[in-house]
Design an enzyme around this catalytic site. Structure first.
Site, PDB file in Angstrom:
ATOM      1  N   CYS A  48       0.850  -1.189   0.000  1.00 21.33           N
ATOM      2  CA  CYS A  48       0.000   0.000   0.000  1.00 21.33           C
ATOM      3  C   CYS A  48       0.889   1.243   0.000  1.00 21.33           C
ATOM      4  O   CYS A  48       1.811   1.352   0.813  1.00 21.33           O
ATOM      5  CB  CYS A  48      -0.887  -0.016   1.245  1.00 21.33           C
ATOM      6  N   CYS A  51       0.503   3.146   3.596  1.00 24.71           N
ATOM      7  CA  CYS A  51       1.007   2.625   4.877  1.00 24.71           C
ATOM      8  C   CYS A  51       2.061   1.526   4.733  1.00 24.71           C
ATOM      9  O   CYS A  51       2.564   1.032   5.734  1.00 24.71           O
ATOM     10  CB  CYS A  51      -0.149   2.121   5.731  1.00 24.71           C
ATOM     11  N   CYS A  97      -7.419  -1.211   1.701  1.00 23.16           N
ATOM     12  CA  CYS A  97      -6.337  -1.710   2.543  1.00 23.16           C
ATOM     13  C   CYS A  97      -6.897  -1.887   3.952  1.00 23.16           C
ATOM     14  O   CYS A  97      -7.512  -0.974   4.506  1.00 23.16           O
ATOM     15  CB  CYS A  97      -5.179  -0.705   2.556  1.00 23.16           C
ATOM     16  N   CYS A 100      -5.040   0.748   6.577  1.00 23.30           N
ATOM     17  CA  CYS A 100      -5.249   2.206   6.593  1.00 23.30           C
ATOM     18  C   CYS A 100      -6.529   2.643   5.885  1.00 23.30           C
ATOM     19  O   CYS A 100      -6.798   3.835   5.778  1.00 23.30           O
ATOM     20  CB  CYS A 100      -4.052   2.928   5.991  1.00 23.30           C
ATOM     21  N   CYS A 120      -9.003  -5.832  -9.261  1.00 23.84           N
ATOM     22  CA  CYS A 120      -8.650  -4.816 -10.233  1.00 23.84           C
ATOM     23  C   CYS A 120      -8.215  -3.581  -9.428  1.00 23.84           C
ATOM     24  O   CYS A 120      -9.041  -2.879  -8.857  1.00 23.84           O
ATOM     25  CB  CYS A 120      -9.865  -4.532 -11.106  1.00 23.84           C
TER      26      CYS A 120
END
EC number: 1.8.4.12
Length: 137
Positions: A48, A51, A97, A100, A120
């Protein structure tokens, strides 16, 4: 995963580029075929961008032809959360995510075996750690 990482909107705006903020924090979508990762097949772990939590691995990546990086599964089922998205007059499943709550993209039921799922994902939400080993199942 631990409790979701929380920051103020002002903190996110400082940490992210304008495009990363628009997509990750405001639920936007990058244009298809605009990400360096949409057709990248280099080995590595995709984290991510907000984070650095591990999300997807290149071993689970496939070419969907959609214009966005696509994966048939995350590195761990707890790495992402799924949410109903009825925006744009469609019924879709949004992926965020788990650490976060960054908007990553959507998951569809038209992926390859073994899961039949297509995550996707907006490439602007990811950063690749090259040559990282795949997480053990």
């Amino acid at each position: 995963m631990s409790d979701p990482l929380e920051r103020t909107e002002a903190e996110w705006q400082v940490l992210l580029t304008d495009e990363q903020y628009r997509v990750c924090r405001q639920g936007g979508t990058e244009p298809p075929f605009s990400s360096a990762y949409h057709d990248d097949h280099s080995p590595g772990l995709y984290r991510c961008v907000c984070c650095r939590a591990p999300l997807f691995h290149s071993e689970h990546k496939f070419d969907s032809g959609s214009g966005w990086p696509s994966y048939w599964q995350p590195v761990d089922s707890a790495a992402v959360t799924e949410h109903t998205d009825q925006s744009l007059g469609m019924h879709r499943t949004e992926v965020r995510c788990a650490n976060c709550a960054a908007h990553l993209g959507h998951v569809f039921p038209d992926g390859p075996p073994p899961t039949g799922r297509r995550f996707c994902i907006n490439g602007v939400c990811l950063e690749r750690e090259e040559n990282a080993p795949a997480p053990s199942a």
